[in-house]
Motif scaffolding. Structure first.
Motif: not given
Length: 291
Positions: A144-148, A190, A227, A141, A185, A112
Motif C-alpha cells: 500500500t505504501g502506507h504504514e500498516v 483514510s 491492492y 505496508t 486503502f 478517518y
C-alpha cells in the motif's frame, strides 16, 4: 457526519459470537456501562450454548445463523442490520476492552474512515501468531505504501456507508479484517491505527492451527490481489529473469549453448509478469462498482 464528536447514539456495536457464553455476559455489562449505544448487535453464528439467551437478556439485537457460517459472515450480517452512522466491530471473547472504543471513535471524529485497534507488544495469543501478523503487516505496508500497524485486528471502528461498499468482497471466514483494510486503502479512504492492549481470550479459540494456518498463508496472496497484484508478481518475474540470465551466462561459458532450463526460466518470467498485469486489470474491475 464528516468531522467532529461522534455521538454514542450514532454508533452501532457489532459482535460476532459463536459459543461465547463464558465471556459474553461480562463484555455486554461493560459495554452498557461505558455508554448508551444506538444498538448492540450480537450475531449468533450457530452457537450450541447460551450465547443467544445471554445476549437477548442484555437487551441486544440478536440475529441468529441456523448453522455456523464463519466470522466474516457474522460480520456481514451485523453490518447489514446496523442503523448507526458508525459501526464498531469487536470480539466476544473478552480480548477487546469496551473502554477503548472512545479512543477509536475520537479518531473517526478527526475525519478517518476506518480506525483499527492496533495490538501492542504482548497482546498476541502466541509467538507464532505474532510473527505471522508482523509479516502480514510488513507485506501490506509494502503493497500500500502506507504504514500498516495491525492488518488482522478485529477491533475496529468504521463509517458504515463506506464499509458496506465492500461487503461483496469480504470472505465468510476469519480474514475479513485483512480484506476490508486493503479495500479501504485501495479506495483511497483514510485509515488510522489506535494502540490497544488485547487481553487473553476467555475460553477456547475457534482457530484450528493446521487448517487455518494454510488459510492464513493464502492471506499473503489476497493482500496482493486486493491492492496491486503487479507489485506482488513483478518482483517474482524480475527474479526469474535474473536467474535465467545468470544460468544462461554460466551454460554459455561452460557448454557454449542455450539450455532448456534458461528457456523455461525466461518463459516463466514473462508468464508471471503477464499474470500480474491481467490480475491488475481484474482488481480494477472489482472496485469499479461494488454496490
Amino acid at each position: 457526519m464528516i468531522e467532529g464528536v461522534v455521538k454514542e447514539s450514532d454508533v452501532s456495536i457489532v459482535i460476532p459470537a459463536k459459543n461465547e457464553s463464558a465471556s459474553l455476559a461480562a463484555l455486554l455489562e461493560q459495554l452498557h456501562a461505558v455508554a448508551k449505544w444506538r444498538e448492540v448487535i450480537v450475531v449468533d453464528d450457530g452457537s450450541s450454548d447460551e450465547t443467544q439467551a445471554i445476549a437477548e437478556a442484555a437487551g441486544c439485537v440478536v440475529p441468529r445463523h441456523p448453522y455456523s457460517k464463519g466470522n466474516g459472515a457474522a460480520i456481514k450480517t451485523g453490518a447489514r442490520l446496523a442503523t448507526g452512522d458508525v459501526i464498531v466491530f469487536m470480539d466476544a471473547d473478552g480480548q477487546h476492552a469496551p473502554a477503548d472504543i472512545e479512543r477509536l471513535l475520537a479518531r473517526i471524529g478527526e475525519g478517518y474512515d476506518l480506525v483499527v485497534g492496533a495490538r501492542q507488544q504482548g497482546s498476541q495469543a502466541s509467538v507464532g501468531r505474532g510473527l505471522a501478523n508482523g509479516f502480514y503487516n510488513r507485506l501490506a505496508t509494502y503493497m500500500t505504501g502506507h504504514e500498516v500497524e495491525d492488518l488482522t485486528s478485529g477491533f475496529r471502528a468504521v463509517r458504515a456507508d463506506k464499509f458496506r461498499e465492500f461487503l461483496y468482497l469480504l470472505p465468510n471466514g476469519f480474514s475479513y479484517p485483512t480484506t476490508s483494510t486493503m479495500a479501504f486503502f485501495r479506495a483511497g479512504y483514510s485509515v488510522a491505527y489506535e494502540p490497544i492492549h488485547a487481553a487473553q481470550r476467555v475460553g477456547k479459540s475457534h482457530i484450528k492451527p493446521l487448517k487455518d494456518g494454510v488459510r492464513f498463508l493464502l492471506i499473503i496472496f489476497k493482500i496482493g490481489t486486493l491492492y496491486s497484484p503487479l507489485k506482488l508478481f513483478a518482483p517474482v518475474s524480475v527474479l526469474a529473469f535474473f536467474i535465467a540470465t545468470l544460468w544462461y551466462g554460466y551454460t554459455l561459458i561452460v557448454d557454449g549453448r542455450f539450455t532448456n532450463m534458461s528457456a523455461l526460466l525466461y518463459t516463466g518470467s514473462v508468464m508471471v509478469f503477464l499474470m500480474g498485469l491481467i490480475s491488475e486489470q481484474i482488481t480494477a474491475l472489482m472496485y469499479k462498482d461494488g454496490s
